[in-house]
Design an enzyme around this catalytic site. Structure first.
Site, PDB file in Angstrom:
ATOM      1  N   ARG A   1       0.935  -1.247   0.050  1.00  0.00           N
ATOM      2  CA  ARG A   1      -0.324  -0.058   0.224  1.00  0.00           C
ATOM      3  C   ARG A   1       0.837   1.067  -0.114  1.00  0.00           C
ATOM      4  O   ARG A   1       2.032   0.474   0.764  1.00  0.00           O
ATOM      5  CB  ARG A   1      -1.129  -0.175   1.171  1.00  0.00           C
ATOM      6  CG  ARG A   1      -1.762  -1.610   1.174  1.00  0.00           C
ATOM      7  CD  ARG A   1      -2.770  -1.214   2.708  1.00  0.00           C
ATOM      8  NE  ARG A   1      -3.463  -2.504   2.876  1.00  0.00           N
ATOM      9  CZ  ARG A   1      -3.005  -3.353   3.620  1.00  0.00           C
ATOM     10  NH1 ARG A   1      -2.187  -3.677   4.328  1.00  0.00           N
ATOM     11  NH2 ARG A   1      -4.191  -4.539   3.491  1.00  0.00           N
TER      12      ARG A   1
ATOM     13  N   LYS B   1      -1.553  -2.375   8.354  1.00  0.00           N
ATOM     14  CA  LYS B   1      -3.073  -1.816   9.005  1.00  0.00           C
ATOM     15  C   LYS B   1      -3.003  -3.321  10.162  1.00  0.00           C
ATOM     16  O   LYS B   1      -2.499  -4.178  10.633  1.00  0.00           O
ATOM     17  CB  LYS B   1      -4.315  -2.801   7.843  1.00  0.00           C
ATOM     18  CG  LYS B   1      -4.407  -1.461   6.582  1.00  0.00           C
ATOM     19  CD  LYS B   1      -5.780  -1.810   6.321  1.00  0.00           C
ATOM     20  CE  LYS B   1      -6.060  -0.965   5.173  1.00  0.00           C
ATOM     21  NZ  LYS B   1      -7.554  -1.221   4.472  1.00  0.00           N
TER      22      LYS B   1
ATOM     23  N   HIS C   1      -2.508   2.661  -6.168  1.00  0.00           N
ATOM     24  CA  HIS C   1      -3.014   2.025  -5.081  1.00  0.00           C
ATOM     25  C   HIS C   1      -3.309   0.772  -6.149  1.00  0.00           C
ATOM     26  O   HIS C   1      -2.998  -0.380  -6.553  1.00  0.00           O
ATOM     27  CB  HIS C   1      -4.497   2.028  -5.098  1.00  0.00           C
ATOM     28  CG  HIS C   1      -4.873   0.609  -3.847  1.00  0.00           C
ATOM     29  ND1 HIS C   1      -3.763   0.506  -2.110  1.00  0.00           N
ATOM     30  CD2 HIS C   1      -6.080   0.394  -3.412  1.00  0.00           C
ATOM     31  CE1 HIS C   1      -4.300  -0.037  -1.965  1.00  0.00           C
ATOM     32  NE2 HIS C   1      -6.026  -0.826  -2.849  1.00  0.00           N
TER      33      HIS C   1
ATOM     34  N   ARG D   1      -0.372  -2.143  -6.735  1.00  0.00           N
ATOM     35  CA  ARG D   1      -0.350  -3.038  -5.581  1.00  0.00           C
ATOM     36  C   ARG D   1      -2.138  -4.530  -6.665  1.00  0.00           C
ATOM     37  O   ARG D   1      -1.948  -5.423  -6.058  1.00  0.00           O
ATOM     38  CB  ARG D   1      -0.943  -2.041  -3.900  1.00  0.00           C
ATOM     39  CG  ARG D   1      -1.722  -3.953  -3.659  1.00  0.00           C
ATOM     40  CD  ARG D   1      -2.112  -2.896  -2.196  1.00  0.00           C
ATOM     41  NE  ARG D   1      -3.335  -3.510  -1.738  1.00  0.00           N
ATOM     42  CZ  ARG D   1      -2.288  -4.418  -0.291  1.00  0.00           C
ATOM     43  NH1 ARG D   1      -0.794  -4.712  -0.369  1.00  0.00           N
ATOM     44  NH2 ARG D   1      -2.919  -5.004  -0.041  1.00  0.00           N
TER      45      ARG D   1
ATOM     46  N   HIS E   1      -3.728  -9.068   3.750  1.00  0.00           N
ATOM     47  CA  HIS E   1      -4.703  -9.135   3.943  1.00  0.00           C
ATOM     48  C   HIS E   1      -5.185 -10.113   5.405  1.00  0.00           C
ATOM     49  O   HIS E   1      -4.654 -11.223   5.688  1.00  0.00           O
ATOM     50  CB  HIS E   1      -5.746  -9.911   2.485  1.00  0.00           C
ATOM     51  CG  HIS E   1      -5.424  -9.113   1.827  1.00  0.00           C
ATOM     52  ND1 HIS E   1      -5.382  -9.528   0.456  1.00  0.00           N
ATOM     53  CD2 HIS E   1      -5.990  -7.958   1.558  1.00  0.00           C
ATOM     54  CE1 HIS E   1      -6.030  -8.746  -0.150  1.00  0.00           C
ATOM     55  NE2 HIS E   1      -5.427  -7.452   0.604  1.00  0.00           N
TER      56      HIS E   1
ATOM     57  N   TYR F   1      -9.530 -11.356  -6.720  1.00  0.00           N
ATOM     58  CA  TYR F   1      -8.634 -11.902  -7.514  1.00  0.00           C
ATOM     59  C   TYR F   1      -8.405 -12.327  -8.733  1.00  0.00           C
ATOM     60  O   TYR F   1      -8.209 -12.201  -9.842  1.00  0.00           O
ATOM     61  CB  TYR F   1      -6.808 -11.405  -7.065  1.00  0.00           C
ATOM     62  CG  TYR F   1      -6.904  -9.757  -6.938  1.00  0.00           C
ATOM     63  CD1 TYR F   1      -6.488  -9.141  -7.460  1.00  0.00           C
ATOM     64  CD2 TYR F   1      -6.458  -9.625  -5.007  1.00  0.00           C
ATOM     65  CE1 TYR F   1      -6.198  -7.428  -6.175  1.00  0.00           C
ATOM     66  CE2 TYR F   1      -6.361  -7.989  -4.606  1.00  0.00           C
ATOM     67  CZ  TYR F   1      -6.525  -7.203  -5.194  1.00  0.00           C
ATOM     68  OH  TYR F   1      -5.747  -6.707  -4.851  1.00  0.00           O
TER      69      TYR F   1
END
Length: 309
Positions: free
Chosen positions: A165, A187, A255, A258, A281, A290
């Site tokens: 990110r 995150k 982004h 990514r 994730h 994806y």
């Protein structure tokens, strides 16, 4: 709408404080998420204060009905809140009530009856391999200052070559570089190791050689013109320049690089679980989008190439 600080009692406020602490220390949610959840709960309690005609206590919550929650959601919908935001509101409320149940404070089935608003499925728009590479290499052609060109190429290389990110790329420090691997803080403060392919490592090394500022081991690598930490906005503006130079669509953003990283890995046989780890994730379902991206790309190629497409 009244402030929930005046709509609840001291016992309720104590439980809210404990819940927020758990979101940060146990679930390790990002600060922005915790703030959004707290704001959503605040608005719900303020609504209940008006809806029930008095301060909200734990007894009020124990007596909650599905109709009360639907009334609140309907009110938020009239305030032009979209389905995605409403889904987050519901997630915040469920989180708080699950916390109360785990702590043995109260239990209610009201929230279990409420369905999450249907969300429109949006697929990430990946660049082609040529477009992604061009976004990185063209930087040197539109930036006269070598160290800034090298800086931007290194940042964009991390987005496409390591799947970071933009915030993760700009937070990288010297101490995060471990030979052929990179330690990434994602995150919620979650740490992951990402392999650095040669081209990405070289891009970083070139920037380090040219950077005019002293870079301490624990400080972010990427600096602005005056030596401060590089702003994400400057990277976004650079990519906007590159879109114009390369004739790329508006969906070509930092982004999107990514997204392209994940899509291109998957199209070349990359394992979905491995891609999940590389992207950081928490849930495999987030990564599975994806597979839809790659299927859509294959179908598009089929339609264009097949004689009867």
């Amino acid at each position: 709408m009244a402030d929930s600080a005046f709509a609840t009692d001291d016992v309720m406020r104590a439980q809210i404080s404990l819940w927020q602490r758990e979101l940060g220390s146990v679930r390790r949610l990002a600060d922005n998420t915790i703030e959004a959840y707290a704001r959503d709960l605040d608005q719900f309690l303020a609504f209940l204060c008006t809806h029930t005609g008095g301060p909200v206590s734990l007894v009020t919550l124990a007596d909650l009905r599905a109709a009360d929650i639907r009334a609140f959601m309907a009110r938020r919908r009239t305030e032009s809140l979209g389905s995605r935001s409403l889904a987050r509101v519901l997630s915040a409320l469920k989180s708080f009530f699950r916390f109360l149940e785990r702590e043995g404070v109260l239990a209610t089935e009201a929230l279990n009856i409420i369905r999450t608003p249907r969300l429109a499925r949006t697929l990430p728009k990946a660049l082609t391999v040529v477009e992604a590479r061009g976004t990185i290499t063209t930087t040197a052609a539109i930036e006269e200052r070598p160290w800034i060109a090298a800086r931007d190429m290194a940042v964009l290389s991390l987005c496409y070559g390591a799947g970071l990110r933009i915030a993760e790329a700009l937070a990288v420090t010297r101490s995060d570089l471990e030979g052929t691997a990179l330690r990434v803080t994602g995150k919620g403060g979650k740490i992951r190791l990402v392999p650095l392919i040669d081209t990405v490592r070289r891009a970083i090394d070139v920037y380090l050689e040219l950077c005019p500022f002293k870079l301490w081991p624990e400080e972010p690598l990427f600096r602005g013109l005056r030596g401060g930490v590089l702003s994400p906005r400057l990277v976004q503006l650079r990519v906007a320049q590159l879109r114009g130079a390369l004739g790329l669509p508006p969906s070509a953003t930092p982004h999107a690089l990514r997204h392209s990283f994940a899509t291109h890995l998957l199209s070349r046989g990359g394992d979905l679980r491995a891609i999940q780890e590389l992207l950081g994730h928490a849930s495999l379902s987030t990564t599975q989008i994806y597979t839809a991206v790659d299927t859509e790309r294959l179908l598009d190629s089929y339609r264009k190439a097949h004689p009867r497409g």
